[in-house]
Design an enzyme around this catalytic site. Structure first.
Site, mmCIF file in Angstrom:
data_model
loop_
_atom_site.group_PDB
_atom_site.id
_atom_site.type_symbol
_atom_site.label_atom_id
_atom_site.label_comp_id
_atom_site.label_asym_id
_atom_site.label_seq_id
_atom_site.Cartn_x
_atom_site.Cartn_y
_atom_site.Cartn_z
ATOM 1 N N ASP A 83 0.941 -1.226 -0.033
ATOM 2 C CA ASP A 83 -0.055 -0.040 0.094
ATOM 3 C C ASP A 83 0.983 1.264 -0.090
ATOM 4 O OD1 ASP A 83 -2.623 1.335 0.095
ATOM 5 O OD2 ASP A 83 -2.482 1.156 2.486
ATOM 6 N N GLU A 135 -1.807 6.074 -8.895
ATOM 7 C CA GLU A 135 -2.924 6.893 -8.641
ATOM 8 C C GLU A 135 -2.841 8.199 -9.192
ATOM 9 O OE1 GLU A 135 -3.504 6.992 -4.096
ATOM 10 O OE2 GLU A 135 -4.000 9.204 -4.227
ATOM 11 N N GLY A 182 -7.811 8.056 7.109
ATOM 12 C CA GLY A 182 -7.946 8.152 8.617
ATOM 13 C C GLY A 182 -9.118 8.297 9.123
HETATM 14 ZN ZN LIG Z 1 -4.349 5.107 0.769
#
Ligand SMILES: [Zn+2]
Length: 322
Positions: A83, A135, A182
């Site tokens: 990740d 990404e 988060g």
């Molecule tokens: Zn992430």
């Protein structure tokens, strides 16, 4: 079955209108909780390891824990994913060290630099039978060392996705449509409050998702920062000596909707932390004389398992798809 890549998983998920859960693992109890749920529900699953997890638990320990889970759950496909890899060297180290999938996150760099670094990782990964997630766009929130202030995030620009995928050869793409890392995904002034005083976040940008899908037909999309921050856990934390005011996540109905579209991988980490912390706090509160870690880690592990089972059935839709 040995560890698999996500290629087949994503193909089936795309065609079947569901998503595969990618859960962050940091220790044995978390690995067990997740894979016991996936095993019982016959669901494919992605176990992902961040740079912070490797620093905490050590690469070898994590790989061996995951290999044990594969051996214990031979009937379900399990992928081991890095990740938020931020350098070629980190991705290479995971590719060489037994991972079946890596993410290179160069989303904070310029479009050109993101393409160049992603392409470099893709070339090495593909030569070694490993797949790559990239990404475009940036999420708000905090994940390990990745800190993006609220207001500094940027949605993915759909007009960039075809060129990016074409030039990099990446296998899946994480996009930014309003999810966030988060347990404090949104500030109070970004939200409204419901009748119970709980913050309600702004809705995900399905228009951006739809536009990306139109431009990349058949291509797997990934959502990061997709914990829902269940209020039962926040309440459990707060009722047993914790202090997490206004923790808020992404509503599960919206994730379910995304999973029915091209979103094939949904990342969940904060909900695991909350399930464990809430239950450990409760246990300590109720049993102040206990001191055997097995006593409080057992309900924590069970809470992870129950939470993951709920996600598989009601959010991801991946039960019975192994
Ligand atoms: Zn992430």
């Amino acid at each position: 079955m040995s560890l698999v890549t996500t290629t087949e998983m994503f193909k089936k998920a795309y065609d079947g209108g569901y998503a595969v859960g990618a859960f962050n693992v940091n220790n044995m109890e978390i690995v067990q909780g997740i894979t016991e749920a996936a095993g019982e529900l016959k669901s494919p699953v992605i176990l992902q390891v961040s740079k912070g997890a490797r620093a905490y638990a050590n690469h070898t320990y994590l790989v061996k824990l995951v290999e044990a889970a594969v051996e214990e759950n031979p009937e379900i496909p399990i992928a081991l994913h890095l990740d938020h890899g931020d350098t070629f060297e980190l991705c290479k180290s995971c590719i060489d060290g037994g991972f079946t999938s890596v993410m290179i996150d160069a989303s904070s760099k310029s479009f050109e630099d993101n393409i160049a670094l992603t392409k470099q990782v893709v070339e090495y990964a593909h030569a070694n039978g490993v797949v790559v997630e990239a990404e475009l766009g940036t999420l708000a929130g905090i994940e390990d060392e990745v800190v993006v202030e609220a207001g500094k995030e940027s949605y993915t620009r759909p007009e960039e996705v075809e060129e990016f995928v074409d030039k990099t050869g990446c296998d899946s793409l994480a996009i930014a449509i309003g999810t966030s890392h988060g347990a404090y995904k949104f500030t109070a002034d970004q939200c409204t409050r419901n009748a119970d005083g709980i913050l309600v976040p702004p809705p995900l940008r399905f228009d951006v998702l739809e536009e990306c899908i139109k431009r990349l037909p058949g291509f797997p999309i990934v959502l990061h920062g997709s914990s829902s921050v269940p209020q039962e856990f926040v309440k459990m934390v707060n009722e047993h000596g914790g202090k997490m005011p206004d923790a808020v996540g992404i509503p599960e109905e919206q994730l379910r909707q995304a999973a029915k579209l091209a979103v094939c991988k949904i990342n969940i980490d904060s909900d695991i932390r909350l399930a464990m912390t809430g239950n450990i706090r409760k246990y300590f509160d109720e049993h102040p004389d206990h001191f055997d870690p097995r006593q409080y880690l057992k309900p924590a592990r069970q809470a992870v398992k129950d939470m993951v089972a709920h996600k598989i059935k009601y959010v991801l839709g991946s039960d019975g798809k192994a």
